[in-house]
Design an enzyme around this catalytic site. Structure first.
Site, mmCIF file in Angstrom:
data_model
loop_
_atom_site.group_PDB
_atom_site.id
_atom_site.type_symbol
_atom_site.label_atom_id
_atom_site.label_comp_id
_atom_site.label_asym_id
_atom_site.label_seq_id
_atom_site.Cartn_x
_atom_site.Cartn_y
_atom_site.Cartn_z
ATOM 1 N N CYS A 1 0.821 -1.223 0.000
ATOM 2 C CA CYS A 1 0.000 0.000 0.000
ATOM 3 C C CYS A 1 0.850 1.266 0.000
ATOM 4 C CB CYS A 1 -0.949 0.006 1.189
ATOM 5 S SG CYS A 1 -2.118 -1.357 1.130
ATOM 6 N N HIS B 1 -3.090 7.661 1.820
ATOM 7 C CA HIS B 1 -3.521 6.329 1.401
ATOM 8 C C HIS B 1 -4.925 6.112 1.954
ATOM 9 C CE1 HIS B 1 -3.845 2.157 0.650
ATOM 10 N NE2 HIS B 1 -3.641 1.770 1.893
ATOM 11 N N ASN C 1 -10.024 0.392 -0.386
ATOM 12 C CA ASN C 1 -8.558 0.414 -0.333
ATOM 13 C C ASN C 1 -8.012 -0.190 -1.627
ATOM 14 O OD1 ASN C 1 -5.852 -0.017 0.165
ATOM 15 N ND2 ASN C 1 -6.134 -0.791 2.245
#
Ligand code: UT7
Length: 323
Positions: A114, A250, A280
């Protein structure tokens, strides 16, 4: 005179299939209300059966090139941040190079899960500052739907597919924090936390595998580490919290985004939030948020941005850039 890696174009692509939270209610012991309140996610996009990470990345890259007014052969390098490449190898980057019709330059992937886009931006910045490339396409592209365990309610409701891309170009700056372009970078990792978030696939199991996550433990690490890396990148840029126009985080969980903003002393109206629409999307989430932030009219030329991300590894980092 100082060289700066400056943004010339941004673009994104999302697969057409939108999956609302309610779709999970049919097969899992979960509710739209739980997913919304615990994560902020309302829907996400899933790629079609014949659509892979390189397809998403190519479309995002084409949109970024169009905004920059450039052709693929104007680019020296492609760096793709992804943990879900179409194949073990070759890289998604070389596949995107081919799909764009780019016949020169070089292309490679970066894998920091990520945090991948932050690591890719830092890497592209280094390439530009060292004179190895003048124009770089930096892409974050993922198809996490392919590594979800649809029987694990603790993970499968959280992730989505998508891609975003930036064109970075070497420009002359003054060396001051008023310059446009990348101003400061902070990168970190700590392999002792590897069991907090991983995919149980690869050479060991000879299978693609599925995401395994200790969500709660990771949550506790996230806010602390994100705020401190954002702080460090600001200090390296000679800037402070008051200089920030936009935090572009993020997009894992709205509560992490809010907690980090609070720690940084930045109000939520200076944070670009897309988690409700995308879930996500791992390495794609920051470039997606940058592109959406520009198209919403939030991010404008000259604005001071902080991007921050954390993910499997653990790996985390932040980049400060003036748009
Ligand atoms: O991008 C990489 C970085 N990723 C992250 O940073 C993710 C970090 N973690 C998180 O975002 C949150 O921890 C989650 C959204 C994953 C979970 O939220 P939480 O508030 O930490 O919940 P929890 O894991 O403590 O679980 C609370 C309860 C549990 O039930 P019991 O044990 O209290 O009975 C879970 O089993 O919620 C249950 N639960 C669910 N219930 C309904 C877990 N998933 C679900 C679900 N629907 N989908």
């Amino acid at each position: 005179m100082t060289i700066r890696a400056t943004v010339k174009g941004v673009g994104h692509y999302l697969p057409s299939r939108v999956v609302p939270n309610s779709e999970f209610e049919a097969t899992l012991d979960t509710t739209d209300e739980w997913i919304r309140t615990r994560s902020g996610i309302e829907r996400r996009h899933f790629a079609a059966d014949d659509e892979f990470t390189s397809d998403l990345g190519t479309k995002a890259a084409q949109n970024a090139l169009d905004m920059a007014g450039l052709e693929p052969d104007d680019i020296d390098a492609i760096i793709v941040a992804t943990s879900t490449p179409d194949h073990t190898f070759p890289s998604a980057a070389t596949m995107i190079q081919q799909k764009l019709g780019m016949t020169r330059g070089f292309a490679y992937d970066i894998q920091a899960v990520c945090a991948g886009f932050v690591f890719a931006l830092a890497n592209a910045n280094g390439m530009i500052l060292s004179g190895q490339a003048k124009r770089i396409l930096v892409i974050g592209a993922e198809t996490f739907s392919r590594i979800l365990n649809f029987e694990d309610r603790g993970t499968c409701v959280l992730f989505g597919d998508g891609a975003g891309a930036l064109v970075l170009e070497a420009t002359d700056g003054t060396g001051s924090s008023d310059d446009r372009g990348i101003l400061g970078v902070d990168l970190n990792s700590d392999g002792r936390h590897k069991d907090m978030l991983y995919v149980d696939g690869g050479m060991v199991s000879q299978q693609t595998g599925h995401i395994v996550m200790q969500g709660n433990a990771l949550f506790r690490q996230a806010v602390e580490k994100l705020a401190s890396t954002a702080d460090a990148a600001l200090v390296k840029s000679d800037l402070g919290h008051d200089d920030v126009d936009w935090v572009v985080p993020h997009q894992a969980n709205i509560r992490i985004i809010q907690g980090t903003a609070k720690k940084l002393g930045v109000s939520m109206d200076k944070v670009v939030v897309t988690v409700q629409d995308h879930g996500n999307t791992s390495a794609a989430s920051i470039p997606l948020a940058l592109s959406v932030g520009v198209s919403r009219g939030q991010i404008k030329p000259g604005d001071l941005l902080v991007t921050e991300a954390i993910g499997g590894g653990l790996a985390w980092g932040a980049v400060v850039l003036r748009w």
